[in-house]
Scaffold this active site. Sequence first.
Site, PDB file in Angstrom:
ATOM      1  N   HIS A 177       1.244   4.899  -2.497  1.00  0.00           N
ATOM      2  CA  HIS A 177       1.641   6.285  -2.220  1.00  0.00           C
ATOM      3  C   HIS A 177       2.936   6.731  -2.917  1.00  0.00           C
ATOM      4  O   HIS A 177       3.001   7.829  -3.456  1.00  0.00           O
ATOM      5  CB  HIS A 177       1.798   6.508  -0.710  1.00  0.00           C
ATOM      6  CG  HIS A 177       0.487   6.546   0.035  1.00  0.00           C
ATOM      7  ND1 HIS A 177      -0.399   7.596  -0.067  1.00  0.00           N
ATOM      8  CD2 HIS A 177      -0.076   5.655   0.883  1.00  0.00           C
ATOM      9  CE1 HIS A 177      -1.460   7.363   0.710  1.00  0.00           C
ATOM     10  NE2 HIS A 177      -1.293   6.184   1.289  1.00  0.00           N
ATOM     11  N   SER A 224      -3.596   0.432  -4.702  1.00  0.00           N
ATOM     12  CA  SER A 224      -2.870  -0.688  -4.092  1.00  0.00           C
ATOM     13  C   SER A 224      -3.793  -1.851  -3.755  1.00  0.00           C
ATOM     14  O   SER A 224      -3.359  -2.827  -3.151  1.00  0.00           O
ATOM     15  CB  SER A 224      -2.156  -0.221  -2.817  1.00  0.00           C
ATOM     16  OG  SER A 224      -3.099   0.232  -1.857  1.00  0.00           O
ATOM     17  N   HIS A 240       0.829  -1.208   0.000  1.00  0.00           N
ATOM     18  CA  HIS A 240       0.000   0.000   0.000  1.00  0.00           C
ATOM     19  C   HIS A 240       0.871   1.268   0.000  1.00  0.00           C
ATOM     20  O   HIS A 240       0.657   2.184  -0.797  1.00  0.00           O
ATOM     21  CB  HIS A 240      -0.930   0.005   1.214  1.00  0.00           C
ATOM     22  CG  HIS A 240      -1.634   1.317   1.393  1.00  0.00           C
ATOM     23  ND1 HIS A 240      -2.656   1.732   0.557  1.00  0.00           N
ATOM     24  CD2 HIS A 240      -1.439   2.331   2.274  1.00  0.00           C
ATOM     25  CE1 HIS A 240      -3.062   2.936   0.929  1.00  0.00           C
ATOM     26  NE2 HIS A 240      -2.346   3.327   1.967  1.00  0.00           N
ATOM     27  N   GLU A 275      -6.496   9.000  -0.689  1.00  0.00           N
ATOM     28  CA  GLU A 275      -6.608   7.550  -0.495  1.00  0.00           C
ATOM     29  C   GLU A 275      -7.580   6.899  -1.485  1.00  0.00           C
ATOM     30  O   GLU A 275      -7.308   5.822  -1.994  1.00  0.00           O
ATOM     31  CB  GLU A 275      -7.053   7.213   0.933  1.00  0.00           C
ATOM     32  CG  GLU A 275      -6.016   7.506   2.019  1.00  0.00           C
ATOM     33  CD  GLU A 275      -4.804   6.571   1.997  1.00  0.00           C
ATOM     34  OE1 GLU A 275      -4.801   5.591   1.231  1.00  0.00           O
ATOM     35  OE2 GLU A 275      -3.852   6.841   2.755  1.00  0.00           O
TER      36      GLU A 275
HETATM   37 FE   LIG Z   1      -2.552   5.257   2.771  1.00  0.00          FE
END
Ligand SMILES: [Fe+2]
Length: 291
Positions: free
Chosen positions: A162, A222, A157, A203
């Site tokens: 990110h 992700s 993730h 997000e």
């Molecule tokens: Fe995150």
Amino acid sequence: MGITPSTRTATSQARFELPGDHPGFSDDAYRARRAAIAEVGRRHRRGGPIADVEYTAEEDGVWRLVSHELGRKHQVYACEAYLAGAAALTLPTERVPQLREVDERVHALSGFHIEPVPGLVPTREFYGSLAERVFRSTQYIRHHSVPFYTPEPDIVHEIIGHANMLANPAVADLYELAGRASLRAESDAALDFFSKVFWFTLEFGVVWERGELRAYGAGLLSSYGEIEEFRDAELRPWDIRRMGTLDYDITRYQPVLFAAESFERMVDDLGTFFAGYDDDDHARRVGTGRR
Ligand SMILES: [Fe+2]
């Protein structure tokens, strides 16, 4: 210096705390690895060198499988800025990348740093670090029995979601602005509103590109399952106030997503919100401010 797979023996007594429904709960070897990897993050000092973790073949295998599968899906579902960031960052796909190398590459591209942490960081600390252009990242990887699922943010993730976005300088600036906004959100209510906006954008944000809905949120980018499902979510137009006041459930696919008209528009609007956000702005937005 790093944590080696043989550390498994040395720390096999360690029982890393995991909730009872975690896929690795009854796997002592996994819990020992979690403890050993957390120790690397615990020893890290802000701004200091990042020690390597020597990942096991099993851990590298999880990364290889997930990054190949996600890489295929990104071609269909990820926004252009993400694909460009990933192409510039060129993360390894055959093994878990070291945060040291991810940090070096992201920093060269956008001036952002990636730093290890032992586990989840308190909310204010995590956001506050962004103001210093530091993204604090976990290093452990999800349990091998369910490679396409994780109940908590893991290195897949953090890095695939990110870091690939943070390779883009405009996005890196946006994360910094978010961090600065969090520092000015002194009341818990203001931070809660901010966190929800962060959730529905950085997000789980989606954006229209050439007539197609594409993801720019790290949570979608992700997630092996959710990245294919998000086009079925209930789409709402860009609306900061609605984002900041809508509750979400982290344990299921997001039923409601907010779509930006374009990536540039998202960067502008979100940046303007972050840049002007504080307790007073929050009060005005939710209608409790003095008139
Ligand atoms: Fe995150």
